[in-house]
Every structure is written in C-alpha cells, then in structure tokens.
Design a protein around this motif. Structure first.
Motif, PDB file in Angstrom:
ATOM      1  N   THR A 180       0.811  -1.222   0.000  1.00  0.00           N
ATOM      2  CA  THR A 180       0.000   0.000   0.000  1.00  0.00           C
ATOM      3  C   THR A 180       0.846   1.275   0.000  1.00  0.00           C
ATOM      4  N   PHE A 181       2.160   1.131   0.091  1.00  0.00           N
ATOM      5  CA  PHE A 181       3.023   2.320   0.108  1.00  0.00           C
ATOM      6  C   PHE A 181       2.855   3.138  -1.166  1.00  0.00           C
ATOM      7  N   ASP A 182       2.825   2.477  -2.298  1.00  0.00           N
ATOM      8  CA  ASP A 182       2.742   3.198  -3.571  1.00  0.00           C
ATOM      9  C   ASP A 182       1.475   4.036  -3.674  1.00  0.00           C
ATOM     10  N   ALA A 183       0.388   3.568  -3.065  1.00  0.00           N
ATOM     11  CA  ALA A 183      -0.855   4.333  -3.100  1.00  0.00           C
ATOM     12  C   ALA A 183      -0.699   5.648  -2.343  1.00  0.00           C
ATOM     13  N   VAL A 184       0.022   5.616  -1.225  1.00  0.00           N
ATOM     14  CA  VAL A 184       0.298   6.848  -0.479  1.00  0.00           C
ATOM     15  C   VAL A 184       1.313   7.694  -1.228  1.00  0.00           C
ATOM     16  N   ALA A 185       2.283   7.028  -1.862  1.00  0.00           N
ATOM     17  CA  ALA A 185       3.351   7.738  -2.573  1.00  0.00           C
ATOM     18  C   ALA A 185       2.851   8.464  -3.820  1.00  0.00           C
ATOM     19  N   MET A 186       1.641   8.179  -4.258  1.00  0.00           N
ATOM     20  CA  MET A 186       1.061   8.939  -5.369  1.00  0.00           C
ATOM     21  C   MET A 186       0.926  10.421  -4.990  1.00  0.00           C
ATOM     22  N   TYR A 187       0.838  10.680  -3.698  1.00  0.00           N
ATOM     23  CA  TYR A 187       0.754  12.055  -3.194  1.00  0.00           C
ATOM     24  C   TYR A 187       2.071  12.437  -2.512  1.00  0.00           C
ATOM     25  N   GLU A 188       3.170  11.867  -2.959  1.00  0.00           N
ATOM     26  CA  GLU A 188       4.428  11.914  -2.231  1.00  0.00           C
ATOM     27  C   GLU A 188       4.846  13.298  -1.771  1.00  0.00           C
ATOM     28  N   GLU A 189       4.963  14.231  -2.691  1.00  0.00           N
ATOM     29  CA  GLU A 189       5.438  15.559  -2.316  1.00  0.00           C
ATOM     30  C   GLU A 189       4.503  16.219  -1.315  1.00  0.00           C
ATOM     31  N   ASP A 190       3.208  16.087  -1.564  1.00  0.00           N
ATOM     32  CA  ASP A 190       2.215  16.670  -0.668  1.00  0.00           C
ATOM     33  C   ASP A 190       2.285  16.029   0.720  1.00  0.00           C
ATOM     34  N   VAL A 191       2.402  14.695   0.754  1.00  0.00           N
ATOM     35  CA  VAL A 191       2.472  13.978   2.023  1.00  0.00           C
ATOM     36  C   VAL A 191       3.710  14.393   2.813  1.00  0.00           C
ATOM     37  N   VAL A 192       4.846  14.389   2.149  1.00  0.00           N
ATOM     38  CA  VAL A 192       6.112  14.689   2.832  1.00  0.00           C
ATOM     39  C   VAL A 192       6.133  16.132   3.335  1.00  0.00           C
ATOM     40  N   LYS A 193       5.725  17.063   2.499  1.00  0.00           N
ATOM     41  CA  LYS A 193       5.721  18.463   2.924  1.00  0.00           C
ATOM     42  C   LYS A 193       4.754  18.690   4.086  1.00  0.00           C
ATOM     43  N   SER A 194       3.580  18.062   3.998  1.00  0.00           N
ATOM     44  CA  SER A 194       2.594  18.218   5.076  1.00  0.00           C
ATOM     45  C   SER A 194       3.099  17.606   6.376  1.00  0.00           C
ATOM     46  N   ALA A 195       3.727  16.424   6.278  1.00  0.00           N
ATOM     47  CA  ALA A 195       4.256  15.764   7.477  1.00  0.00           C
ATOM     48  C   ALA A 195       5.397  16.575   8.084  1.00  0.00           C
ATOM     49  N   MET A 196       6.258  17.145   7.247  1.00  0.00           N
ATOM     50  CA  MET A 196       7.346  17.983   7.755  1.00  0.00           C
ATOM     51  C   MET A 196       6.803  19.226   8.454  1.00  0.00           C
ATOM     52  N   LYS A 197       5.805  19.825   7.843  1.00  0.00           N
ATOM     53  CA  LYS A 197       5.201  21.019   8.442  1.00  0.00           C
ATOM     54  C   LYS A 197       4.553  20.687   9.773  1.00  0.00           C
ATOM     55  N   LEU A 198       3.849  19.551   9.816  1.00  0.00           N
ATOM     56  CA  LEU A 198       3.213  19.133  11.065  1.00  0.00           C
ATOM     57  C   LEU A 198       4.247  18.867  12.154  1.00  0.00           C
ATOM     58  N   ALA A 199       5.291  18.130  11.803  1.00  0.00           N
ATOM     59  CA  ALA A 199       6.321  17.797  12.788  1.00  0.00           C
ATOM     60  C   ALA A 199       6.962  19.048  13.374  1.00  0.00           C
ATOM     61  N   SER A 200       7.179  20.043  12.532  1.00  0.00           N
ATOM     62  CA  SER A 200       7.851  21.266  12.981  1.00  0.00           C
ATOM     63  C   SER A 200       6.922  22.228  13.706  1.00  0.00           C
ATOM     64  N   ASN A 201       5.644  22.264  13.300  1.00  0.00           N
ATOM     65  CA  ASN A 201       4.744  23.309  13.792  1.00  0.00           C
ATOM     66  C   ASN A 201       3.624  22.831  14.702  1.00  0.00           C
ATOM     67  N   CYS A 202       3.455  21.505  14.862  1.00  0.00           N
ATOM     68  CA  CYS A 202       2.267  21.029  15.578  1.00  0.00           C
ATOM     69  C   CYS A 202       2.230  21.498  17.031  1.00  0.00           C
ATOM     70  N   LEU A 203       3.379  21.591  17.681  1.00  0.00           N
ATOM     71  CA  LEU A 203       3.383  22.021  19.080  1.00  0.00           C
ATOM     72  C   LEU A 203       2.881  23.458  19.197  1.00  0.00           C
ATOM     73  N   GLU A 204       3.320  24.285  18.272  1.00  0.00           N
ATOM     74  CA  GLU A 204       2.873  25.677  18.280  1.00  0.00           C
ATOM     75  C   GLU A 204       1.376  25.775  18.023  1.00  0.00           C
ATOM     76  N   VAL A 205       0.877  24.954  17.083  1.00  0.00           N
ATOM     77  CA  VAL A 205      -0.548  24.971  16.757  1.00  0.00           C
ATOM     78  C   VAL A 205      -1.374  24.549  17.973  1.00  0.00           C
ATOM     79  N   VAL A 206      -0.992  23.441  18.606  1.00  0.00           N
ATOM     80  CA  VAL A 206      -1.747  22.942  19.757  1.00  0.00           C
ATOM     81  C   VAL A 206      -1.707  23.946  20.904  1.00  0.00           C
ATOM     82  N   TYR A 207      -0.566  24.564  21.110  1.00  0.00           N
ATOM     83  CA  TYR A 207      -0.467  25.540  22.195  1.00  0.00           C
ATOM     84  C   TYR A 207      -1.311  26.775  21.882  1.00  0.00           C
ATOM     85  N   THR A 208      -1.191  27.274  20.658  1.00  0.00           N
ATOM     86  CA  THR A 208      -1.912  28.490  20.277  1.00  0.00           C
ATOM     87  C   THR A 208      -3.420  28.277  20.267  1.00  0.00           C
ATOM     88  N   LYS A 209      -3.833  27.123  19.735  1.00  0.00           N
ATOM     89  CA  LYS A 209      -5.260  26.857  19.565  1.00  0.00           C
ATOM     90  C   LYS A 209      -5.920  26.288  20.814  1.00  0.00           C
TER      91      LYS A 209
END
Length: 652
Positions: A180-209
């Motif tokens: 099933t990896f390839d099915a997720v990898a169809m959105y590869e750039e979007d998935v990776v960028k979103s996951a990187m953004k979440l990893a870096s910013n999620c603490l700030e989002v949870v604290y702020t919100k």
C-alpha cells in the motif's frame, strides 16, 4: 462468538450510557423505527441476516441525515480500538463508509456543524487507522475503498489539528506496508511536505489553539470533549492535549520514516532547517518509547544523500555528539549516527574534527542497549587509517585527542598486557594512597592540588582497575566543576560512567554530570542524568518512604520546566501576555506534578511508594564546618605522606 459478544457488550455500553457521562446528547430510550438501524442489526442472532444488514448500514450511512449517526460512529470506534484484527467490518464495507463520511464533512460544512456531526470525521479517520494498524490485507482493502483522498484532506488541515492527528496516524499505517506504500506515494510531495510542516509546527498549533487559551469557554467544545470524554477540568484537558501534540509529532515523523527508509524525497526531508528542527524533537517523558527526531536522523544516515546533508550541518553533528554522551534512552542512536558518518569517506573528515572531541570519552564503553564492545567499535572507527588522518588534521586539539585514543587503546594496552599481578596490586595500593592525598587537599579547599593528585593517580592506575578509575575520574570531574570548567568535567564524568557496570550507573557521576550539563544549558541531558541519579538512589523493593534529596528535586523541577514541550511557546506568550501567565500558574503546578508522576512510572522510579519526602541539602555553613574539622586534623599530614611515598611514586 467471543468477538460477537464483545461487540454486543460495547454496543450495549454505548447505547445505555447516561447522557451526562457521554459526549453524545441523544435520548436512547426511544423505540427504534429504522429498519437499517445499526444497533438493532448488531443484535440480530442470525449471522447471515446480521452481515447483510451491516453491509446495508455501511452503504446507506453516508447518505442518511440521522441524529444518531455520531452515536454509531462512537460505537464503531470502540470496537475498532478493542478488536482491530477482527475482519468482519472491513469485509462489509466499513472503509468506504468512513471515507465517504470524512469527505462529506469536508465538503458540506452545514452538515458538519449540524447536530453533533463535528465528531464524525475524527471517529471515521480513527476507525480507519485502527483497522489498518496490524493487518496488511486490511490496509489493501482500505486503499481499494478510497480512503487516501479524504485522509489527505484532513492531513492538509481542512478541519483542525485533532483530525490531523488521526489522519497522519492512518496514513502512516498505510505507508508502512509494501503493498500500500505506492498508493500513499502517489501524493508523495504533498504527504512529505505536510508531514514535515506538522512535525515542525504542531506544538505551536496545539499551544496556540488550545493549551495557551486559559479560558475554557474560548476553546472548541468538541476538542475538549474528544480529549477528556467529558471527564476532568482544565488541567486534564491540558495534559491530554500535551500528549496528543506529542503523538501528532511522533506520527508525522513515522510517516516521514516510511519515505526515508526507501530513500524517497530525501531532497525535501534533508533540508537544513528541518534537520535542525529534528534535533529538538524529543520523545521525552510523555512518549518515552519514541526516538522522535534522532530516530529519523539515523534513518537518513543510512543513505548517501542523508549523510552528506547531516555532515554539512555542524549544529546537527554537535547535537548528535551530546546525545551520544548522555544517559538518554537514545544514546546508542546518537552513537550509531556518528559511526555511520565516520565510516563514509566523503563525510568522515568533516565529522571527525567535531565528533572525536566527544567520542574519545566513550572508547572504554563495554555494553549499551544489549550491544557489546561499543567502545571497541568506536575506537576502531576513529583510528581507521590513523597515520593518514593525523597528517590531515589541522586542529591541534583534535590531534591531541586522536593521540590519546591511540595511546589508550594501543600503546598502553600493549604495555599493561604483560604486567604481573603483583605489580598490578602494588599499583592499586599506590593509587589508593595518592587518591587519599587528593581527598585531603580537596577537604582543605586546595582544589587545584587535588585535581593534580587525581590526575597522577589516573596516570598510574592500570586500565583493568575499572572501579578505581571510575572514582578517580568522578572526583577529578568534581574538581573541574568547582574550578569552572564544565566541559572537562563532562568529559571525565562520561568516562567514569562508561567504566561503571552497568554503564551509566555510578550515582555520584550522574549527579555531577547533571550539574555540569546544567551549566552548559543542556537541559534534556541534565534532566535524564538527574532521573538516572534518583533511580540509582531509590531502592523500591525495600523502601516504603524514600527521601529524595532536595537538590535533586530542585534540579528536576528546573529541567522539566525547561524541557516542557511548550516551554518556548509559553515564554513567548508570557512576554506578550503576562496576565495570562499569572492565571495559568495553577496549571503549571499540576503539569509539574503530572510530569513527575510520568517520570516515575516510565523511568522505573519509586514505582510502589506511598510517600516521598524531601531531604534538605547540606547548607554552606555545614560545608564550612566540615572543612574546618579537616584542617584541624593533626594526625594527617600531606607533607609526611608525600615524604613517605614520594620515592615510590617517582620510581613507578
């Protein structure tokens, strides 16, 4: 049958729960007139009729505008959590149903905000993640049912961080299977960028919100309900939000791991700013089983591109060095990363000039995390092509360190290999006497002379006398700490802890290194050493009430405050809104108490104690009295000892 009985029990619990105890405000006492009622279908004794009815329910559920739909999803969520390997619901269309409900919530805002439908996307994504957690065939069925597009919308933040948490969890499970990896990898750039953004910013989002909003009325009500299930107040919500923030970061990193393992999107993941962010992502005491950022860094070190990118960041390499020289659970991961970088000829020289200054303290480490001869491997990698490396090195300090490793692991070992037992014993006695001289000088307040004596004893002490060397390194480090040299103290204390059996078990060295790390503002390393120090002091199997030294409790309090995942965000908020910080003081106290509890449970501290009492630290006046008594002793003369043993010291 057992599985069916469990499901019926869960459904019965859900449908009979009092509305005051549940997040669902529905009158379940009314008689059911719906022929496609999920709960009635679950009670059908005929298995064939029941399965056909459930299949119809899953098919029709997304198109029905039913007030009880959230109650059905809550029941399905409970079943999926408790029986994730049961094939019944996945085989009857639960994945397509959940995907449709998520998409409906994203596309139809008026429906989402009607009744209690706001809970549905969260439950639906969680159900998908639970059923795909263990079974590859369930993951294949989920992909075929079209779950990825709606999960991707949640990952992008189409609703809120709460739904992002369960979406990234589900996508991580799907990305972890080969089929099933390839099915997720169809959105590869979007998935990776979103996951990187979440990893870096999620603490700030949870604290702020959420966490940084002290007034409960200003928080989203359904977030509060999902976090605490309607039980607990502000403090409970904050603690749960902190846990979920860590989980959101952890699952984001896990999703990135799935791509990094296959060497996909490394050009994105290996961006310098993100690599620096990874160094600050700590599993910590909340998610103590997650290697967090350093785990992903190790995955990157297995690839050529990853090693090159990491070696280019001095900040990342230094952070790995600090981890490798700590009592953190992931110390061995830091060591692995440095060894992988040193074995690559393209990154070896660049990393060597930094890491040698740290790894020199680990070359006598025997075992770590079920791995043996760790120090031997470190020495072997550092000394590889020793002659050529020494010619290339420009730094005199690094040259000196490399020479020290060579002398310790090659020259001195060769000399002492043939040393007779009688000479070893004689050296032991002599070293003990010089150590006593050092102790006396220390008590008299002559710290520099004491340091010289401990150094003299270390030079004479045979390598095989590991216990004696542990104490000497630790005592010399205390001198260096008092003389204002925390770097040298950390070096000596790390050597003492490597020589101890098991590694990182010498309590005095742990406490002293915790102090030295504190002076260097290395809060995480200081905290872990202090936790290990308490762990070595506490005998849980015999003590009913254990005294925790006040100085250790104070250090833990300080470092837990500094390493709290929202510490930097709270600091920023306090500078802008000092009044709000005053309002949240009670929560800070509760947060500290809770973190102490977690630390005790997770790190094996004081696990069965009824009471914990603080033991006051010896004050300055008491220290002065002790030193005065030492000076007044006439039966011990440093000069007479030097005269008595000076000739033997010189001869040896």
């Amino acid at each position: 049958m057992d599985s069916l009985k469990k499901k019926e029990k869960i459904i019965h619990t859900i449908t009979t729960t009092n509305s005051n105890e549940s997040i669902i405000d529905i009158n379940t006492e009314q008689s059911c007139i719906n022929p496609s009622c999920f709960f009635c279908t679950m009670k059908e004794p005929n298995s064939m009729i029941r399965r056909a009815g459930l299949q119809r329910c899953f098919k029709e559920m997304p198109s029905r505008d039913n007030q009880a739909l959230v109650l059905v999803l809550s029941g399905l969520w409970n079943i999926a959590m408790t029986q994730p390997d049961d094939p019944e619901f996945p085989s009857l269309g639960v994945f397509r149903c959940m995907a449709s409900l998520i998409q409906k919530g994203i596309d139809n805002k008026s429906w989402l905000l009607k009744d209690q439908n706001i809970y549905i996307p969260y439950y639906a994504a969680h159900i998908i993640g639970s059923y795909t957690m263990n079974k590859a065939k369930f993951a294949e069925k989920a992909v075929q049912s079209g779950v990825i597009p709606p999960l991707m919308d949640l990952l992008r933040g189409k609703i809120s961080w709460v739904e992002q948490r369960v979406a990234v969890r589900a996508l991580s499970h799907l990305a972890s299977y080969e089929k099933t990896f390839d099915a997720v990898a169809m959105y590869e750039e979007d998935v990776v960028k979103s996951a990187m953004k979440l990893a870096s910013n999620c603490l700030e989002v949870v604290y702020t919100k959420f966490v940084g909003v002290p007034d409960a009325k200003e928080r989203l009500e359904y977030h509060r309900d999902l976090l605490t299930r309607g039980v607990g107040g502000l403090d409970t919500e904050n603690r749960k939000a902190e846990e979920w923030a860590c989980q959101l970061q952890r699952w984001s990193l896990y999703l990135l791991n799935c791509f990094a393992c296959k060497e996909r999107s490394l050009n994105l993941i290996c961006r310098q700013e993100f690599l620096k962010d990874l160094c600050e992502m700590w599993g910590g005491l909340v998610n103590h089983e997650s290697p967090a950022g350093v785990g992903l860094i190790r995955i990157l070190c297995y690839s050529k591109h990853g090693r090159k990118s990491i070696a280019e960041s001095k900040e990342v390499v230094i952070r790995l060095c600090h981890i490798s020289r700590s009592s953190d659970d992931w110390q061995y991961i830091g060591i692995d990363c440095l060894l992988l970088l040193l074995k690559d000829q393209d990154t070896r020289f660049k990393v060597l000039e930094i890491s040698a200054l740290f790894l020199v303290d680990l070359v006598e480490l025997r075992s770590l995390a079920d791995r043996s001869n760790v120090g031997e491997e470190i020495a072997r990698v550092l000394l590889f092509d020793y002659r050529q490396i020494m010619l290339k090195l420009k730094s005199k300090e690094v040259q000196k360190v490399m020479q020290e490793i060579w002398d310790l692991k090659v020259e001195r070992r060769k000399r002492e290999k043939t040393m007779p037992k009688e000479m070893v014993e004689e050296r032991r006695v002599l070293v003990g006497l010089i150590k006593q001289q050092g102790n006396h000088m220390f008590c008299l307040g002559d710290i520099e002379e004491a340091l010289a004596k401990y150094t003299e004893a270390l030079d004479l002490c045979p390598l095989r006398l590991r216990k004696e060397r542990v104490v000497l390194y630790s005592d010399r480090a205390q001198c260096r700490l008092l003389l204002g040299d925390p770097d040298a103290a950390i070096s000596d204390l790390t050597r003492a802890l490597c020589l101890s059996t098991p590694a990182n078990s010498h309590s005095k060295s742990l406490w002293r290194r915790s102090q030295a790390f504190d002076r260097k503002s290395l809060a995480k390393e200081s905290l872990m050493d202090c936790v290990m120090f308490l762990n070595s002091c506490v005998k849980t199997e015999t003590a009913k009430g254990v005294k925790i030294p006040y100085h250790a409790a104070r250090m833990i309090s300080k470092q837990m405050e500094a390493t709290w995942i929202f510490a930097n965000l709270e600091s920023k908020a306090s500078s802008n809104q000092s009044s709000k910080v005053q309002e949240s003081k009670n929560y800070d106290k509760q947060k500290y108490d809770e973190m102490m509890r977690i630390m005790i449970e997770k790190k094996g501290l004081i696990s069965r104690l009824s009471t914990i009492r603080e033991e006051p630290f010896i004050g300055n006046e008491e220290v002065k009295r002790k030193m005065e008594r030492a000076r007044s002793k006439k039966d011990f003369s440093a000069r007479s000892m030097q005269g008595r043993w000076g000739s033997r010291i010189g001869a040896c």
